[in-house]
Write a protein that holds these residues in place. Structure first.
Motif, PDB file in Angstrom:
ATOM      1  N   ALA A  27       0.830  -1.207   0.000  1.00  0.00           N
ATOM      2  CA  ALA A  27       0.000   0.000   0.000  1.00  0.00           C
ATOM      3  C   ALA A  27       0.863   1.254   0.000  1.00  0.00           C
ATOM      4  CB  ALA A  27      -0.933  -0.013   1.204  1.00  0.00           C
ATOM      5  N   THR A  32      -1.694   3.478  -2.321  1.00  0.00           N
ATOM      6  CA  THR A  32      -3.105   3.120  -2.290  1.00  0.00           C
ATOM      7  C   THR A  32      -3.472   2.657  -0.889  1.00  0.00           C
ATOM      8  OG1 THR A  32      -4.792   1.820  -3.393  1.00  0.00           O
ATOM      9  CG2 THR A  32      -2.686   0.745  -3.042  1.00  0.00           C
ATOM     10  N   TYR A  33      -4.718   2.285  -0.700  1.00  0.00           N
ATOM     11  CA  TYR A  33      -5.181   1.837   0.607  1.00  0.00           C
ATOM     12  C   TYR A  33      -4.968   0.337   0.773  1.00  0.00           C
ATOM     13  CZ  TYR A  33      -7.519   6.336   0.755  1.00  0.00           C
ATOM     14  OH  TYR A  33      -7.773   7.671   0.754  1.00  0.00           O
ATOM     15  N   ARG A  34      -4.799  -0.079   2.024  1.00  0.00           N
ATOM     16  CA  ARG A  34      -4.621  -1.506   2.290  1.00  0.00           C
ATOM     17  C   ARG A  34      -5.868  -2.294   1.893  1.00  0.00           C
ATOM     18  NH1 ARG A  34      -3.703  -3.003   7.769  1.00  0.00           N
ATOM     19  NH2 ARG A  34      -5.017  -1.269   8.306  1.00  0.00           N
ATOM     20  N   GLN A  35      -7.042  -1.707   2.093  1.00  0.00           N
ATOM     21  CA  GLN A  35      -8.279  -2.398   1.733  1.00  0.00           C
ATOM     22  C   GLN A  35      -8.334  -2.694   0.242  1.00  0.00           C
ATOM     23  OE1 GLN A  35     -10.471  -3.624   3.872  1.00  0.00           O
ATOM     24  NE2 GLN A  35     -11.449  -4.581   2.125  1.00  0.00           N
TER      25      GLN A  35
END
Length: 69
Positions: A27, A32-35
């Motif tokens: 991430a 970006t986001y971990r999700q």
């Protein structure tokens, strides 16, 4: 639709990096986001087709017209 898009290549490289180095480092590296990483890890089955966008079209609608109408 047999073309490989740049988005699919990006997702493949991101998923392969995540499998080696972990989600948090991925991430950070890919900004970006971990999700987002977890979502594509969950969908990835080893094929490039699994990284394609899925349809968001509803399968049915409760107030749709019937054939008789």
């Amino acid at each position: 639709m047999n073309s490989i898009t740049q988005v699919m290549k990006f997702r493949r490289s991101m998923v392969e990096y995540a499998l080696k180095h972990g989600v948090t480092k991925t991430a950070i590296k890919y900004n970006t986001y971990r999700q987002y990483v977890y979502r594509w890890l969950r969908r990835y089955d080893g094929s490039l087709e699994s990284l394609r966008n899925k349809s968001r079209r509803p399968k049915h609608h409760p107030k749709a017209h019937t054939a008789a109408e």
